[in-house]
Design a protein around this motif. Sequence first.
Motif, PDB file in Angstrom:
ATOM      1  N   LEU A 172       0.830  -1.211   0.000  1.00 35.93           N
ATOM      2  CA  LEU A 172       0.000   0.000   0.000  1.00 35.93           C
ATOM      3  C   LEU A 172       0.858   1.252   0.000  1.00 35.93           C
ATOM      4  O   LEU A 172       0.561   2.237  -0.668  1.00 35.93           O
ATOM      5  CB  LEU A 172      -0.913   0.013   1.232  1.00 35.93           C
ATOM      6  CG  LEU A 172      -2.119  -0.937   1.208  1.00 35.93           C
ATOM      7  CD1 LEU A 172      -2.951  -0.723   2.467  1.00 35.93           C
ATOM      8  CD2 LEU A 172      -2.956  -0.702  -0.037  1.00 35.93           C
ATOM      9  N   MET A 173       1.937   1.213   0.759  1.00 34.83           N
ATOM     10  CA  MET A 173       2.814   2.378   0.859  1.00 34.83           C
ATOM     11  C   MET A 173       3.392   2.738  -0.506  1.00 34.83           C
ATOM     12  O   MET A 173       3.346   3.881  -0.967  1.00 34.83           O
ATOM     13  CB  MET A 173       3.966   2.081   1.842  1.00 34.83           C
ATOM     14  CG  MET A 173       3.541   2.088   3.296  1.00 34.83           C
ATOM     15  SD  MET A 173       2.970   3.714   3.862  1.00 34.83           S
ATOM     16  CE  MET A 173       1.245   3.611   3.554  1.00 34.83           C
ATOM     17  N   ILE A 174       3.931   1.704  -1.169  1.00 38.30           N
ATOM     18  CA  ILE A 174       4.578   1.946  -2.459  1.00 38.30           C
ATOM     19  C   ILE A 174       3.546   2.402  -3.501  1.00 38.30           C
ATOM     20  O   ILE A 174       3.731   3.401  -4.196  1.00 38.30           O
ATOM     21  CB  ILE A 174       5.303   0.668  -2.938  1.00 38.30           C
ATOM     22  CG1 ILE A 174       6.492   0.408  -2.006  1.00 38.30           C
ATOM     23  CG2 ILE A 174       5.766   0.824  -4.371  1.00 38.30           C
ATOM     24  CD1 ILE A 174       6.970  -1.022  -2.059  1.00 38.30           C
ATOM     25  N   VAL A 175       2.456   1.637  -3.563  1.00 38.19           N
ATOM     26  CA  VAL A 175       1.415   1.974  -4.545  1.00 38.19           C
ATOM     27  C   VAL A 175       0.847   3.351  -4.230  1.00 38.19           C
ATOM     28  O   VAL A 175       0.636   4.174  -5.132  1.00 38.19           O
ATOM     29  CB  VAL A 175       0.305   0.902  -4.548  1.00 38.19           C
ATOM     30  CG1 VAL A 175      -0.852   1.340  -5.442  1.00 38.19           C
ATOM     31  CG2 VAL A 175       0.858  -0.426  -5.014  1.00 38.19           C
ATOM     32  N   GLY A 176       0.640   3.608  -2.942  1.00 38.20           N
ATOM     33  CA  GLY A 176       0.086   4.902  -2.549  1.00 38.20           C
ATOM     34  C   GLY A 176       0.970   6.052  -3.003  1.00 38.20           C
ATOM     35  O   GLY A 176       0.484   7.067  -3.519  1.00 38.20           O
ATOM     36  N   ALA A 177       2.297   5.868  -2.862  1.00 40.02           N
ATOM     37  CA  ALA A 177       3.214   6.924  -3.274  1.00 40.02           C
ATOM     38  C   ALA A 177       3.105   7.153  -4.775  1.00 40.02           C
ATOM     39  O   ALA A 177       3.026   8.300  -5.265  1.00 40.02           O
ATOM     40  CB  ALA A 177       4.642   6.539  -2.905  1.00 40.02           C
ATOM     41  N   ALA A 178       3.078   6.052  -5.533  1.00 42.60           N
ATOM     42  CA  ALA A 178       2.978   6.167  -6.999  1.00 42.60           C
ATOM     43  C   ALA A 178       1.666   6.832  -7.380  1.00 42.60           C
ATOM     44  O   ALA A 178       1.631   7.758  -8.197  1.00 42.60           O
ATOM     45  CB  ALA A 178       3.097   4.785  -7.641  1.00 42.60           C
ATOM     46  N   VAL A 179       0.576   6.357  -6.785  1.00 39.47           N
ATOM     47  CA  VAL A 179      -0.751   6.897  -7.124  1.00 39.47           C
ATOM     48  C   VAL A 179      -0.807   8.383  -6.794  1.00 39.47           C
ATOM     49  O   VAL A 179      -1.333   9.184  -7.578  1.00 39.47           O
ATOM     50  CB  VAL A 179      -1.848   6.112  -6.375  1.00 39.47           C
ATOM     51  CG1 VAL A 179      -3.170   6.870  -6.403  1.00 39.47           C
ATOM     52  CG2 VAL A 179      -2.008   4.724  -6.984  1.00 39.47           C
ATOM     53  N   ILE A 192      -6.217   5.081 -11.225  1.00 38.29           N
ATOM     54  CA  ILE A 192      -7.174   4.005 -10.959  1.00 38.29           C
ATOM     55  C   ILE A 192      -6.639   2.675 -11.491  1.00 38.29           C
ATOM     56  O   ILE A 192      -6.727   1.636 -10.829  1.00 38.29           O
ATOM     57  CB  ILE A 192      -8.544   4.345 -11.598  1.00 38.29           C
ATOM     58  CG1 ILE A 192      -9.198   5.491 -10.818  1.00 38.29           C
ATOM     59  CG2 ILE A 192      -9.448   3.115 -11.616  1.00 38.29           C
ATOM     60  CD1 ILE A 192     -10.432   6.042 -11.480  1.00 38.29           C
ATOM     61  N   THR A 193      -6.055   2.710 -12.683  1.00 37.79           N
ATOM     62  CA  THR A 193      -5.494   1.481 -13.249  1.00 37.79           C
ATOM     63  C   THR A 193      -4.422   0.904 -12.324  1.00 37.79           C
ATOM     64  O   THR A 193      -4.412  -0.294 -12.030  1.00 37.79           O
ATOM     65  CB  THR A 193      -4.856   1.765 -14.619  1.00 37.79           C
ATOM     66  OG1 THR A 193      -5.743   2.554 -15.386  1.00 37.79           O
ATOM     67  CG2 THR A 193      -4.549   0.475 -15.350  1.00 37.79           C
ATOM     68  N   VAL A 194      -3.522   1.774 -11.866  1.00 35.12           N
ATOM     69  CA  VAL A 194      -2.424   1.322 -11.007  1.00 35.12           C
ATOM     70  C   VAL A 194      -2.982   0.739  -9.710  1.00 35.12           C
ATOM     71  O   VAL A 194      -2.632  -0.374  -9.302  1.00 35.12           O
ATOM     72  CB  VAL A 194      -1.456   2.489 -10.722  1.00 35.12           C
ATOM     73  CG1 VAL A 194      -0.512   2.144  -9.575  1.00 35.12           C
ATOM     74  CG2 VAL A 194      -0.672   2.837 -11.977  1.00 35.12           C
ATOM     75  N   ALA A 195      -3.872   1.480  -9.089  1.00 34.09           N
ATOM     76  CA  ALA A 195      -4.444   1.019  -7.827  1.00 34.09           C
ATOM     77  C   ALA A 195      -5.201  -0.290  -8.016  1.00 34.09           C
ATOM     78  O   ALA A 195      -5.078  -1.228  -7.221  1.00 34.09           O
ATOM     79  CB  ALA A 195      -5.366   2.098  -7.253  1.00 34.09           C
ATOM     80  N   GLY A 196      -5.973  -0.341  -9.079  1.00 27.70           N
ATOM     81  CA  GLY A 196      -6.768  -1.543  -9.353  1.00 27.70           C
ATOM     82  C   GLY A 196      -5.887  -2.754  -9.607  1.00 27.70           C
ATOM     83  O   GLY A 196      -6.123  -3.846  -9.073  1.00 27.70           O
ATOM     84  N   THR A 197      -4.855  -2.550 -10.419  1.00 18.63           N
ATOM     85  CA  THR A 197      -3.951  -3.659 -10.720  1.00 18.63           C
ATOM     86  C   THR A 197      -3.284  -4.172  -9.430  1.00 18.63           C
ATOM     87  O   THR A 197      -3.201  -5.381  -9.187  1.00 18.63           O
ATOM     88  CB  THR A 197      -2.878  -3.186 -11.720  1.00 18.63           C
ATOM     89  OG1 THR A 197      -3.538  -2.613 -12.853  1.00 18.63           O
ATOM     90  CG2 THR A 197      -2.026  -4.357 -12.188  1.00 18.63           C
ATOM     91  N   ALA A 198      -2.834  -3.218  -8.613  1.00 23.93           N
ATOM     92  CA  ALA A 198      -2.182  -3.603  -7.351  1.00 23.93           C
ATOM     93  C   ALA A 198      -3.153  -4.372  -6.463  1.00 23.93           C
ATOM     94  O   ALA A 198      -2.804  -5.377  -5.833  1.00 23.93           O
ATOM     95  CB  ALA A 198      -1.682  -2.356  -6.633  1.00 23.93           C
ATOM     96  N   PHE A 199      -4.394  -3.932  -6.449  1.00 19.46           N
ATOM     97  CA  PHE A 199      -5.416  -4.573  -5.633  1.00 19.46           C
ATOM     98  C   PHE A 199      -5.579  -6.040  -6.047  1.00 19.46           C
ATOM     99  O   PHE A 199      -5.573  -6.945  -5.214  1.00 19.46           O
ATOM    100  CB  PHE A 199      -6.728  -3.809  -5.819  1.00 19.46           C
ATOM    101  CG  PHE A 199      -7.835  -4.291  -4.941  1.00 19.46           C
ATOM    102  CD1 PHE A 199      -7.957  -3.828  -3.628  1.00 19.46           C
ATOM    103  CD2 PHE A 199      -8.777  -5.195  -5.420  1.00 19.46           C
ATOM    104  CE1 PHE A 199      -8.992  -4.277  -2.828  1.00 19.46           C
ATOM    105  CE2 PHE A 199      -9.811  -5.648  -4.610  1.00 19.46           C
ATOM    106  CZ  PHE A 199      -9.918  -5.178  -3.309  1.00 19.46           C
TER     107      PHE A 199
END
Lengths: 390, 710
Positions: A172-179, A192-199
């Motif tokens: 979450l930390m890494i993805v959150g920073a990118a998002v 949204i794509t990045v967050a969704g893919t990570a999810f």
Amino acid sequence: MRLGGDMDFEGNGTLTRGRRAKSGPARKAGSPDTILLATVLALVAFGLVMVYSASSYSALVRFGDSLFYFRRQGIWAVLGLVAMIVTLNLDYNLYRRYARPILFLGMLLLGVSLIPGIGTMARGSQRAVMIGGISVSPAEMIKLCLVIYLSHGMCRAPAKMRSFWAGVWPTLMIVGAAVAMILMQPDLGTAITVAGTAFFLLYAAGARVVHLAVVAGTAAPIVWYLIKEEPYRMRRFLAFLDPWADPMGIGFHIIQSLYALGAGRAFGVGLGASHQKFLYLPEQHTDFIFAIVGEELGFAGTALIVLLFGVLLWRGLTTAALSPDSFGSLLAAGITVMIVLQATINIGVVTSVLPVTGIPLPFISYGGSSLMVTMMSAGILLNVSRYSKA
Amino acid sequence: MRSPGTALRTRVLHVLILFFLALLMLTARLGYIQLVRGGELGERAQVLRTREISIHPKRGAIRDIHGRELAISVDVDSLYAVPAEVVDPQVAASSLAPIVGLAEEDLVERLSRATSFVWIQRKMSTDMSAAVRELDLQGFHWTRESERYYPKGDLAGQLLGFAGIDNQGLEGVEFTYDDVLRGEGGSIVVEFDADGRQIPRATYSHFPATPGHDIYLTIDEVLQYVAEKALARVVEEQDARGGVVVLMEPATGRVLAMASSPGFDPNRWAEFEPSLWRNPIISSPDHPGSVFKPITAAAAIDAGVVNGDTRFHDPGHIRVPGATIRNWDLGSLGDTDFRTAFAKSANVIFVKVAQNLGMDRFYNYLRDFGFASPTGIALPGEADSIIPEQSGARPVDLAVMSFGQTLAVTPLQLASGMSAIANGGELMLPRIVDGVSRDGIFEPTGPEVLRRVISEQAAAQVRDLMVYTVEEGTAAPASIPGYVVGGKTGTAQKTVDGRVSTEDFISTFVGFAPALEPAVLCFVAVDEPKEDRFGSVVAAPIFKEVVAEALRHLDVPPDRPEEVRPQASEVTSEATDEDEESEAVPVPDVRGLDLKEALDLLGEQSLEGAPTDEGERVAEQFPSPGTLLEPGSTVIIYPEMIAGDDVAPDHVTVPNVSGKGLRSAAEILGEANLRMEVSGSGLIVRQEPRAGTTVPEGTLVRLELEVPED
């Protein structure tokens, strides 16, 4: 794990036959998934034709050259093909070794693109960075970088994924920073794509459903806040519910998109014969190109594209399931989800079941970085398929 | 190398299923949009993208029974603007305003509207449109519209009515036959991109306009003119409020002339009081007066109550409950027969006759003669008669109605009912339209018998009474040499403010000729003549002039040939008897001459030329050359109309339109006054005649269009 060991530029250079590496390590690469390869090539070819058809008039009006966009897209397709051939022949385990530098580079580019004066604006939302005379969109790059890094991180200790703080939280930390950085572009669609893919990667990697529910439950109010924060996002968000409420304003995109789709009926008005492309449909060769497909080729054309993405989904996730190792599995699943999620959202926007977010249709929409990254990703996916335990 | 566990595979399968369902849902959504709502959405998109330039149909002409033009359409220019294309509304408005005669602010406002189409000035004069074309302003476009033109001016104005700015019939025949005359509008549908640019190679749809059909009236222009002229002269002489003349063909119900005064010029309809647009012949019921007596007589004779020889005693007055009725001259006939009573128009005897007939039978005949309902003629705004309700009618009403008071009928109702007596007893539907010419094929409207009203014998007996009236009685001024004429005078008292006036009269006359088999029936009414009041003095001369001209014009053989000395020696009322020995002179041929030359030539023959309108050259004359007329007679001259068919068309050079789109071709050809016919779509690849050829204006240019290869 050796660099270039699997390169297949020998002999007549046939790719699909897939020769085994001569250096003969423990791993032996087989042929890539033929159906997957064919699907990818079909989508790219389809995309080129549609970019020409959809963009010729606006190119003529804006640049006095009907081939303006097509030529550029063609060059990117060639570059993308080269990149795909490279990644197809590059043992995916290589990315594990460089997972950290890859993520670092991606994040760096993203950060740099936010610095005023370096990042250039394209289409009002996506920022690009010039690298060697080529404009690259870091937001596109980061998607692949994250998939590689997250797959690497998650496969190291499957047991940790069951733990929130040890498994889910770092992701979450890494993805959150990118998002966060992508949102500053501001590019809601890619975020949204990045967050969704990570999810979905978290889910595939074995995160507990309860943890994911907590994540989703926490993210929802944040997303809602972000939408409310920007009035234009709110209006765009609500427009899809009733586009005719403001037909000349915010609903215009959606109405024109529906008009185009509707005009196509079952078999379309004929390739090149779109009338909505005469500047009625905004973004007719980028985010809304699918509507032009619908107008020119009808339901037959749109259903075919959905089918191609369906095949890609099927072969991609099959590749994930048959991969000999967890990293391959997660990498394949992550790339597949990344592409299909984008396609789903894009088509959902065009058909007015989702709010307008500004996501290109992978392989089809005009846009060099997107095509390049998607084809590069497809190459990696194909490479994973070469190691499938049949 | 860690192998992915089953857990991972299961989860990947979940993801697969989830996305598979999502894609399936999208496919369903696409199917709904494209297959279910496709047509509707596609059409809405089409509407949004296209702009329609309408082509107005050419309105059909209204012609008289011989095809002479009474109303025609001529093409004129109309200017419109596409505000989005106008570069600077302020600049355009300031240069345009003085030419088109509009306020600059008004133009700026129009050019700033958020619309794709706005009229600037419709139906411009040639000078005006030429001046505007000179400016060559961007964003302004031309369209050809047809304007209605009535070449004979105020001739039959109320009958013809007029058409409004959009060529919609508003009054008269123009209104009733609007759907026949109007035709169907066409259009050029052009597709534009979202910024208002014409889309290259977009297909044009061209729907040509279908012109309206021509209508042939039962009116004869010559007789209409004669009737209007005779009426106008008397109205002027008598300083009357107005008057009407109805000339009918009793056997067929055709209305040959329908003149009313004052009239109006449909070319300038807006300048006249709306009350003048109305046709009083069908819309103004009034007391007929004594001209109604033939109806009472016909009813009574048909019912067997009376005949010409029935003896009556006329004491000069008769008491009915509520009133005492006297003869019009306050005299008495004493012992007399019905024939004499009819000829002397004795009110007292008619009251007795009506009493003998009885209320019920009187009303039945009223209805049968068509006095209880509008005639059904194909004209708008026909009024009904005003007759006391039968249930509430008092004896005094019956008594007074017998000589044409109390009840009020329209002139057409009276002429129509009277025609039933003239034609042997059948009520005909009065007709104003003789037929419609559809695509060159004439579709006649046949005569229509409504019902038999009285027996042939009864009708013949009434005609005898009317002949006797002309020959021996009050109607003597209506006699026409060479013909046996039947007639009846009337002097109706007007009802003013609900009271019967003793000062305001309507002088009326009704009659027919030749009496045995009447070719024409004519009803005349002059409203409030100031000099004289009696029908015999005021209305009978009009009847005589109109019917005499009609009989000659229609070539009706005289039925009393022994009286005819030189042929047509007394055909015009202007023929004076002061020079009884004067020789009849042949009418010279003045057709094609200058108007002035024609008048001079006629003057040399002691004839008077009467031009119907201003003009330079004589197109037609009446009577025709060679006819013998008494010196001093009038010869009617019809000058050529500028916009008529007889004008030799100007010649123009065919412009080159190849390679052009349909819209610009339409403008170029329109400017050259050429018409076009189109086949195919795309750009013009061939034209016939070729560019540079000299052709008459209005020539059809055939254009072939093709979609160019890329």
